[in-house]
Scaffold this motif. Structure first.
Motif, PDB file in Angstrom:
ATOM      1  N   PRO A 160     -15.405  60.737   9.568  1.00 34.01           N
ATOM      2  CA  PRO A 160     -15.852  62.163   9.647  1.00 34.01           C
ATOM      3  C   PRO A 160     -17.096  62.461  10.201  1.00 34.01           C
ATOM      4  CG  PRO A 160     -14.662  61.417   7.477  1.00 34.01           C
ATOM      5  CD  PRO A 160     -14.592  60.275   8.431  1.00 34.01           C
ATOM      6  N   TRP A 161     -18.318  62.000   9.789  1.00 30.71           N
ATOM      7  CA  TRP A 161     -19.458  62.330  10.281  1.00 30.71           C
ATOM      8  C   TRP A 161     -20.365  61.389  10.916  1.00 30.71           C
ATOM      9  CZ3 TRP A 161     -19.577  67.221   9.880  1.00 30.71           C
ATOM     10  CH2 TRP A 161     -18.881  68.081   8.973  1.00 30.71           C
ATOM     11  N   SER A 162     -19.542  60.311  11.525  1.00 27.63           N
ATOM     12  CA  SER A 162     -20.048  59.535  12.044  1.00 27.63           C
ATOM     13  C   SER A 162     -20.497  59.894  13.578  1.00 27.63           C
ATOM     14  CB  SER A 162     -19.391  58.186  12.163  1.00 27.63           C
ATOM     15  OG  SER A 162     -20.211  57.134  12.803  1.00 27.63           O
ATOM     16  N   ARG A 163     -21.572  59.104  14.056  1.00 27.03           N
ATOM     17  CA  ARG A 163     -21.995  59.414  15.638  1.00 27.03           C
ATOM     18  C   ARG A 163     -21.550  58.496  16.468  1.00 27.03           C
ATOM     19  NH1 ARG A 163     -27.689  59.707  14.580  1.00 27.03           N
ATOM     20  NH2 ARG A 163     -27.955  60.169  16.939  1.00 27.03           N
ATOM     21  N   LEU A 164     -20.774  57.597  15.976  1.00 28.46           N
ATOM     22  CA  LEU A 164     -20.191  56.256  16.565  1.00 28.46           C
ATOM     23  C   LEU A 164     -18.748  56.150  16.290  1.00 28.46           C
ATOM     24  CD1 LEU A 164     -22.851  53.940  14.683  1.00 28.46           C
ATOM     25  CD2 LEU A 164     -22.997  54.541  17.221  1.00 28.46           C
ATOM     26  N   THR A 165     -17.925  55.610  16.920  1.00 30.07           N
ATOM     27  CA  THR A 165     -16.554  55.348  16.684  1.00 30.07           C
ATOM     28  C   THR A 165     -16.475  53.842  16.199  1.00 30.07           C
ATOM     29  OG1 THR A 165     -16.109  53.945  18.805  1.00 30.07           O
ATOM     30  CG2 THR A 165     -15.732  56.638  18.747  1.00 30.07           C
ATOM     31  N   ASP A 166     -15.503  53.330  15.456  1.00 29.75           N
ATOM     32  CA  ASP A 166     -15.369  52.179  14.927  1.00 29.75           C
ATOM     33  C   ASP A 166     -15.666  50.998  16.004  1.00 29.75           C
ATOM     34  OD1 ASP A 166     -14.955  53.293  12.474  1.00 29.75           O
ATOM     35  OD2 ASP A 166     -12.491  52.891  12.344  1.00 29.75           O
TER      36      ASP A 166
ATOM     37  N   ALA B 169     -17.401  51.250  18.391  1.00 30.37           N
ATOM     38  CA  ALA B 169     -19.050  51.069  18.905  1.00 30.37           C
ATOM     39  C   ALA B 169     -19.706  50.340  17.480  1.00 30.37           C
ATOM     40  CB  ALA B 169     -19.657  52.512  18.944  1.00 30.37           C
ATOM     41  N   ILE B 170     -19.241  50.678  16.422  1.00 30.18           N
ATOM     42  CA  ILE B 170     -19.818  49.858  15.188  1.00 30.18           C
ATOM     43  C   ILE B 170     -19.393  48.482  15.531  1.00 30.18           C
ATOM     44  CG2 ILE B 170     -19.806  49.620  12.695  1.00 30.18           C
ATOM     45  CD1 ILE B 170     -18.890  52.550  12.572  1.00 30.18           C
ATOM     46  N   ARG B 171     -18.456  48.318  15.874  1.00 28.72           N
ATOM     47  CA  ARG B 171     -17.868  46.567  15.958  1.00 28.72           C
ATOM     48  C   ARG B 171     -18.742  46.025  17.254  1.00 28.72           C
ATOM     49  NH1 ARG B 171     -12.490  48.162  15.637  1.00 28.72           N
ATOM     50  NH2 ARG B 171     -11.922  47.810  17.967  1.00 28.72           N
ATOM     51  N   THR B 172     -19.016  46.700  18.055  1.00 27.03           N
ATOM     52  CA  THR B 172     -19.854  46.040  19.104  1.00 27.03           C
ATOM     53  C   THR B 172     -21.253  45.726  18.601  1.00 27.03           C
ATOM     54  OG1 THR B 172     -18.703  47.396  20.727  1.00 27.03           O
ATOM     55  CG2 THR B 172     -20.730  46.583  21.649  1.00 27.03           C
ATOM     56  N   MET B 173     -21.840  46.777  17.826  1.00 27.29           N
ATOM     57  CA  MET B 173     -23.014  46.572  17.479  1.00 27.29           C
ATOM     58  C   MET B 173     -23.162  45.142  16.345  1.00 27.29           C
ATOM     59  SD  MET B 173     -24.974  50.091  16.443  1.00 27.29           S
ATOM     60  CE  MET B 173     -24.692  51.525  17.542  1.00 27.29           C
ATOM     61  N   VAL B 174     -22.029  45.178  15.678  1.00 27.15           N
ATOM     62  CA  VAL B 174     -22.045  43.962  14.666  1.00 27.15           C
ATOM     63  C   VAL B 174     -21.857  42.851  15.214  1.00 27.15           C
ATOM     64  CG1 VAL B 174     -20.739  43.083  12.876  1.00 27.15           C
ATOM     65  CG2 VAL B 174     -21.231  45.483  12.708  1.00 27.15           C
ATOM     66  N   GLU B 175     -21.025  42.656  16.450  1.00 28.37           N
ATOM     67  CA  GLU B 175     -20.791  41.445  17.235  1.00 28.37           C
ATOM     68  C   GLU B 175     -22.206  41.046  17.876  1.00 28.37           C
ATOM     69  OE1 GLU B 175     -17.463  41.732  19.931  1.00 28.37           O
ATOM     70  OE2 GLU B 175     -15.958  42.156  18.168  1.00 28.37           O
TER      71      GLU B 175
ATOM     72  N   ILE C 185     -25.713  48.362  10.675  1.00 25.87           N
ATOM     73  CA  ILE C 185     -25.419  47.370  10.014  1.00 25.87           C
ATOM     74  C   ILE C 185     -25.490  47.290   8.679  1.00 25.87           C
ATOM     75  CG2 ILE C 185     -25.728  44.619   9.590  1.00 25.87           C
ATOM     76  CD1 ILE C 185     -25.128  45.322  12.657  1.00 25.87           C
ATOM     77  N   LEU C 186     -26.373  47.983   8.010  1.00 23.02           N
ATOM     78  CA  LEU C 186     -26.641  48.272   6.658  1.00 23.02           C
ATOM     79  C   LEU C 186     -25.719  49.112   5.961  1.00 23.02           C
ATOM     80  CD1 LEU C 186     -30.506  48.531   5.863  1.00 23.02           C
ATOM     81  CD2 LEU C 186     -28.914  46.914   4.969  1.00 23.02           C
ATOM     82  N   LYS C 187     -25.388  50.079   6.859  1.00 26.27           N
ATOM     83  CA  LYS C 187     -24.217  51.134   6.091  1.00 26.27           C
ATOM     84  C   LYS C 187     -22.734  50.643   6.397  1.00 26.27           C
ATOM     85  CE  LYS C 187     -22.945  55.999   6.662  1.00 26.27           C
ATOM     86  NZ  LYS C 187     -23.124  56.982   7.318  1.00 26.27           N
ATOM     87  N   TYR C 188     -22.265  49.800   7.181  1.00 27.96           N
ATOM     88  CA  TYR C 188     -21.040  49.626   7.483  1.00 27.96           C
ATOM     89  C   TYR C 188     -20.428  48.210   6.928  1.00 27.96           C
ATOM     90  CZ  TYR C 188     -20.667  54.044   9.642  1.00 27.96           C
ATOM     91  OH  TYR C 188     -20.817  55.408   9.938  1.00 27.96           O
ATOM     92  N   VAL C 189     -21.378  47.116   6.984  1.00 24.43           N
ATOM     93  CA  VAL C 189     -21.114  45.805   6.851  1.00 24.43           C
ATOM     94  C   VAL C 189     -21.004  45.553   5.273  1.00 24.43           C
ATOM     95  CG1 VAL C 189     -21.551  43.483   7.165  1.00 24.43           C
ATOM     96  CG2 VAL C 189     -21.842  45.035   8.825  1.00 24.43           C
ATOM     97  N   GLU C 190     -19.985  45.258   4.870  1.00 25.99           N
ATOM     98  CA  GLU C 190     -19.554  44.711   3.576  1.00 25.99           C
ATOM     99  C   GLU C 190     -19.650  43.113   3.498  1.00 25.99           C
ATOM    100  OE1 GLU C 190     -19.862  45.078  -0.144  1.00 25.99           O
ATOM    101  OE2 GLU C 190     -19.893  47.009   0.716  1.00 25.99           O
ATOM    102  N   PRO C 191     -20.411  42.431   3.118  1.00 28.13           N
ATOM    103  CA  PRO C 191     -20.422  40.968   3.052  1.00 28.13           C
ATOM    104  C   PRO C 191     -19.528  40.348   2.011  1.00 28.13           C
ATOM    105  CG  PRO C 191     -22.530  41.762   2.118  1.00 28.13           C
ATOM    106  CD  PRO C 191     -21.768  42.929   2.177  1.00 28.13           C
ATOM    107  N   ASN C 192     -18.307  40.658   2.269  1.00 31.81           N
ATOM    108  CA  ASN C 192     -17.315  40.142   1.194  1.00 31.81           C
ATOM    109  C   ASN C 192     -15.930  40.209   1.764  1.00 31.81           C
ATOM    110  OD1 ASN C 192     -16.465  39.060  -1.372  1.00 31.81           O
ATOM    111  ND2 ASN C 192     -15.927  41.165  -1.852  1.00 31.81           N
TER     112      ASN C 192
ATOM    113  N   LEU D 262     -14.743  43.269   7.761  1.00 32.82           N
ATOM    114  CA  LEU D 262     -16.164  43.387   7.198  1.00 32.82           C
ATOM    115  C   LEU D 262     -16.602  44.797   6.826  1.00 32.82           C
ATOM    116  CD1 LEU D 262     -18.130  40.401   8.537  1.00 32.82           C
ATOM    117  CD2 LEU D 262     -16.747  40.550   6.295  1.00 32.82           C
ATOM    118  N   LEU D 263     -15.988  45.568   7.714  1.00 31.63           N
ATOM    119  CA  LEU D 263     -16.460  47.075   8.182  1.00 31.63           C
ATOM    120  C   LEU D 263     -15.801  47.927   6.986  1.00 31.63           C
ATOM    121  CD1 LEU D 263     -16.360  47.288  11.749  1.00 31.63           C
ATOM    122  CD2 LEU D 263     -18.193  46.287  10.350  1.00 31.63           C
ATOM    123  N   THR D 264     -16.690  48.418   6.217  1.00 36.26           N
ATOM    124  CA  THR D 264     -16.117  49.520   5.226  1.00 36.26           C
ATOM    125  C   THR D 264     -15.802  50.759   5.594  1.00 36.26           C
ATOM    126  OG1 THR D 264     -18.473  50.131   4.865  1.00 36.26           O
ATOM    127  CG2 THR D 264     -17.627  48.565   3.439  1.00 36.26           C
TER     128      THR D 264
END
Ligand SMILES: [Zn+2]
Length: 400
Positions: free
Chosen positions: A93-99, A101-107, A132-139, A398-400
């Motif tokens: 909804p309010w993200s300035r990135l697509t999923d 893009a988030i995956r790319t940063m995490v990788e 990273i802090l917002k989207y990664v769930e270490p579990n 891992l992405l919430t």
């Protein structure tokens, strides 16, 4: 709405964006309206108001970011009066990135500091860190229903400040979770969470910590607790070295350390000679050395009954050792006898369970700490270390 994306591929030939001199590519997509109201199933939806164009980061290709842009569709159901804002799949909804893009940063962050990741991706390092802090769930949750073998170990965040790492050894080998500390209530809370999620534990590998053993037994009474053999040897060497120092003090003479602590089969000819001197001059210390080597032999045993018998005789020898440390040591081994036998029990089936795997991952976590020149923020370290320990294929989970 999930499939409601047509690439109305209006690809703009790369135009210089103002100021930065960097090329920007924008991919315009059209949002397809859903056929019926997601809430009540009514087939008639009307357009309701206009919304301005949205643009988000999507893919990083050949040194350029590709933006995804679209005009959001605002629809209203004629029956239930609900309004919807439709957007392409893979955009939150309010993200300035697509999923993506988030995956790319995490990788990129798996093996690099925030600074290096940001540099390569031409982004602000604080932005990478925030993502990273917002989207990664270490579990990750292990398989439910079928029995699993788990392990737990600690890793130091800074001096006297520990975190815990939980892993699965079978049927899949992987890191499951990084816990913020090594407090008993945190660990037991995690174990209860696993139990409540339907995880069935067949075996649990730990080092010689009584509090951990108690927690595992409280939560998973059916599980076989297995003691990690490396820790048993480490504990043996620690005792041996303490006694060596005491004798050294008492006799005001140097007693070499390595011949005593090194595995017998790895000694150099010179060290064998040094050991021989210890045997003649310090028989009580040499007796402890023999106990250590016999214990190593027991840990390598492949037959439970033979191991049981060997432990019995080992305990007799330790209890009657000339050095008082023998009795203290015997009590520890007596207390961990069942867990040692459990190790042999699985070894006999061709399933040798140790903490070796998770310790390798702890080494990776330490490497990541060095890459980041230390971490001030615990959560930041926790998440970075976790994605570093997971294979790439696991990242979407891992992405919430
Ligand atoms: Zn409706």
């Amino acid at each position: 709405m999930e499939k409601g994306i047509i690439g109305s591929l209006l690809n703009q030939p790369a135009s210089e964006s103002a100021g930065t001199g960097r090329k920007e590519i924008e991919l315009q997509v059209k949002v397809i309206p859903p056929r019926e109201c997601p809430r009540c199933g009514n087939g008639v939806l009307h357009r309701h108001g206009t919304v301005s164009k949205r643009r988000v980061l999507d893919a990083f290709l050949d040194g350029h970011w590709i933006y995804l842009s679209w005009i959001p569709l605002r629809l209203r159901c004629t029956r239930c009066r609900k309004t919807f804002l439709c957007r392409p799949a893979g955009v939150r909804p309010w993200s300035r990135l697509t999923d993506r893009a988030i995956r790319t940063m995490v990788e990129y962050s798996r093996r690099m500091s925030y600074t290096s990741t940001a540099e390569l991706l031409q982004l602000d390092r604080h932005r990478v860190r925030r993502v990273i802090l917002k989207y990664v769930e270490p579990n990750i949750l292990p398989e439910q229903g079928q029995p699993v073998v788990l392990t737990l170990d600690e890793l130091s965040f800074s001096r006297h400040d520990y975190m815990s790492m939980a892993g699965e050894l079978a049927p899949t080998r992987r890191v499951l979770s990084l816990l913020d500390n090594d407090l008993m209530r945190t660990i037991e809370g995690y174990l209860r969470y696993l139990k409540d999620s339907g995880v069935v534990v067949e075996a649990f590998v730990i080092d010689m910590k009584d509090s951990w053993r108690k927690a595992v037994k409280r939560v998973f009474p059916q599980a076989k607790v297995v003691v990690d053999p490396f820790h048993v040897v480490q504990d043996a060497n620690r005792r041996l070295d303490e006694c060596r120092k005491i004798e050294q003090e008492a006799y005001k003479t140097d007693i070499p350390r390595y011949p005593l602590l090194k595995p017998r089969e790895k000694l150099t000819p010179k060290q064998v000679q040094q050991l021989e001197v210890v045997r003649r001059k310090f028989p009580a210390l040499y007796e402890l050395y023999q106990l250590k080597e016999e214990l190593r032999d027991i840990l390598r045993e492949r037959d439970v009954e033979r191991a049981r018998e060997k432990i019995y005789w080992w305990l007799v020898a330790a209890d009657t050792a000339a050095n008082a440390e023998g009795r203290v040591w015997a009590n520890t081994i007596r207390s961990w006898r069942e867990e040692i036998l459990n190790l042999i029990y699985f070894t006999a089936q061709g399933r040798r369970y140790t903490n070796g795997y998770i310790e390798g991952k702890i080494t990776v976590a330490k490497m990541i700490k060095r890459l980041g020149f230390g971490f001030r923020n615990r959560q930041s370290f926790l998440k970075r270390a976790f994605i570093g320990c997971c294979p790439r294929s696991v990242i979407p989970q891992l992405l919430t």
